[in-house]
Enzyme design. Structure first.
Site, PDB file in Angstrom:
ATOM      1  N   LYS A   1       0.803  -1.216   0.000  1.00 32.77           N
ATOM      2  CA  LYS A   1       0.000   0.000   0.000  1.00 32.77           C
ATOM      3  C   LYS A   1       0.839   1.270   0.000  1.00 32.77           C
ATOM      4  O   LYS A   1       0.370   2.333  -0.412  1.00 32.77           O
ATOM      5  CB  LYS A   1      -0.941   0.004   1.203  1.00 32.77           C
ATOM      6  CG  LYS A   1      -2.034  -1.060   1.108  1.00 32.77           C
ATOM      7  CD  LYS A   1      -2.982  -0.977   2.291  1.00 32.77           C
ATOM      8  CE  LYS A   1      -4.083  -2.018   2.174  1.00 32.77           C
ATOM      9  NZ  LYS A   1      -5.037  -1.951   3.308  1.00 32.77           N
TER      10      LYS A   1
ATOM     11  N   LYS B   1     -14.808  -3.194  -1.868  1.00 33.51           N
ATOM     12  CA  LYS B   1     -15.535  -2.010  -1.409  1.00 33.51           C
ATOM     13  C   LYS B   1     -14.945  -0.729  -1.967  1.00 33.51           C
ATOM     14  O   LYS B   1     -15.655   0.252  -2.189  1.00 33.51           O
ATOM     15  CB  LYS B   1     -15.501  -1.936   0.127  1.00 33.51           C
ATOM     16  CG  LYS B   1     -16.185  -3.092   0.835  1.00 33.51           C
ATOM     17  CD  LYS B   1     -16.308  -2.840   2.327  1.00 33.51           C
ATOM     18  CE  LYS B   1     -14.963  -2.769   3.023  1.00 33.51           C
ATOM     19  NZ  LYS B   1     -14.295  -4.069   3.118  1.00 33.51           N
TER      20      LYS B   1
ATOM     21  N   LYS C   1     -11.072  -9.360  -7.554  1.00 31.83           N
ATOM     22  CA  LYS C   1     -12.169  -9.668  -6.641  1.00 31.83           C
ATOM     23  C   LYS C   1     -13.067  -8.443  -6.458  1.00 31.83           C
ATOM     24  O   LYS C   1     -12.643  -7.299  -6.656  1.00 31.83           O
ATOM     25  CB  LYS C   1     -11.628 -10.124  -5.280  1.00 31.83           C
ATOM     26  CG  LYS C   1     -10.922  -9.047  -4.474  1.00 31.83           C
ATOM     27  CD  LYS C   1     -10.481  -9.608  -3.131  1.00 31.83           C
ATOM     28  CE  LYS C   1      -9.823  -8.508  -2.284  1.00 31.83           C
ATOM     29  NZ  LYS C   1      -9.411  -9.028  -0.958  1.00 31.83           N
TER      30      LYS C   1
END
Length: 321
Positions: free
Chosen positions: A108, A192, A189
């Site tokens: 990240k 959100k 996948k």
């Protein structure tokens, strides 16, 4: 034995969250299990405070609307005073090398000019989430297993250095569940935080929206309704969703369906029916803010009580207070 699971409100709860985790929590949860909205974890990257607050309330309502007993659910920030106190003790037990080796931090922070310190240290907060209530088992996927291992290391280190205070948790592999892919791009996948929401079915999408998203789902040109994940990932994803909603294997779900049009309509019908009661209960809660606040306050009180004695013991053993 306590199991602990959480969900971060980095976006709205979607079909993958529901079929892969939330539904299982509702069906399999035991009396001592805890489920929480990890809103503090959503602060490790840029976010909007008002949106975070709204998403946290919605996710709390979705968890309860999905059938999880209200007494087992709480919002992380509602016990922030306990968690942040314990996190400081654990940060003083942890080393820089241990957190900087976390795979998620490396992924990240790669290519990002400004990295928030919380992105580095939030695995210690996650350790506090686990250790404060004495969770013995933490169902996680591979991407979070390293964080549970850090909690184990810190628990053992504190126990051996200062005195026995923590249950040493272990990561457990959840019961096999559908791994729902993005309808518009089955190579990734359902998530959100995806900016393009065309392929993401949210738990609170209305039936018309759900049907439109499935009608636009990516398939291929073969027009063969067979479960072949490698050759037909889009079709396989639809069959996995259908199987999860109807209690069948993807191979069984394909029986009797002879076209992609029929497949998409059949899956849409199954998803709409699966989510019907969940949506009704969730929307009722969101439409009654006072009741949702009452449930939330009660959950926070119970969660705080679960951790109070352990935190007092930790502070005493660490030489504080």
């Amino acid at each position: 034995m306590t199991r602990l699971s959480g969900m971060t409100p980095s976006g709205r709860a979607h079909l993958g969250n529901y079929l892969g985790a939330v539904r299982r929590w509702a069906r399999e949860g035991a009396e001592d299990d805890l489920y929480f909205v990890s809103d503090m974890h959503a602060m490790t990257t840029a976010y909007n405070p008002q949106r975070l607050r709204a998403l946290s309330r919605e996710m709390l309502a979705v968890l309860i609307g999905s059938g999880i007993k209200p007494e087992r659910v709480f919002v992380q920030s509602d016990i922030a005073s306990q968690l942040t106190t314990l996190t400081w003790v654990l940060e003083c037990t942890c080393t820089f090398g241990e957190v900087s080796r976390m795979i998620q931090f490396k992924e990240k922070s790669a290519g990002t000019k400004t990295v928030r310190l919380g992105l580095l240290t939030y695995p210690v907060l996650m350790a506090s989430d686990i250790l404060l209530p004495g969770a013995a088992e933490v169902p996680v996927g591979e991407d979070q297993a390293q964080h549970v291992e850090l909690a184990r290391v810190l628990a053992r280190r504190f126990n051996s250095t200062y005195g026995e205070a923590f249950v040493v948790p272990r990561a457990v592999t959840p019961t096999v569940a559908a791994r729902i892919r993005d309808l518009a791009n089955p190579d990734r996948k359902m998530a959100k935080s995806t900016r393009d929401e065309a392929g993401v079915v949210f738990v609170l999408d209305n039936p018309d929206m759900i049907r439109r998203k499935f009608r636009r789902a990516v398939t291929d040109t073969a027009d063969r309704v067979e479960y072949r994940p490698d050759e037909q990932p889009g079709v396989a994803n639809l069959l996995e969703i259908l199987g999860a909603c109807t209690g069948r294997s993807p191979q069984q779900a394909a029986t009797g369906i002879d076209s992609y049009r029929v497949l998409k309509e059949t899956v849409a019908d199954a998803v709409i029916e699966e989510l019907r009661d969940v949506q009704k209960r969730t929307e009722d809660l969101l439409g009654d803010p006072a009741e949702l606040d009452r449930i939330r306050a009660t959950g926070a009180q119970r969660a705080a009580e679960r951790g109070r004695h352990r935190l007092e013991s930790v502070l005493r053993l660490a030489g504080l207070g």
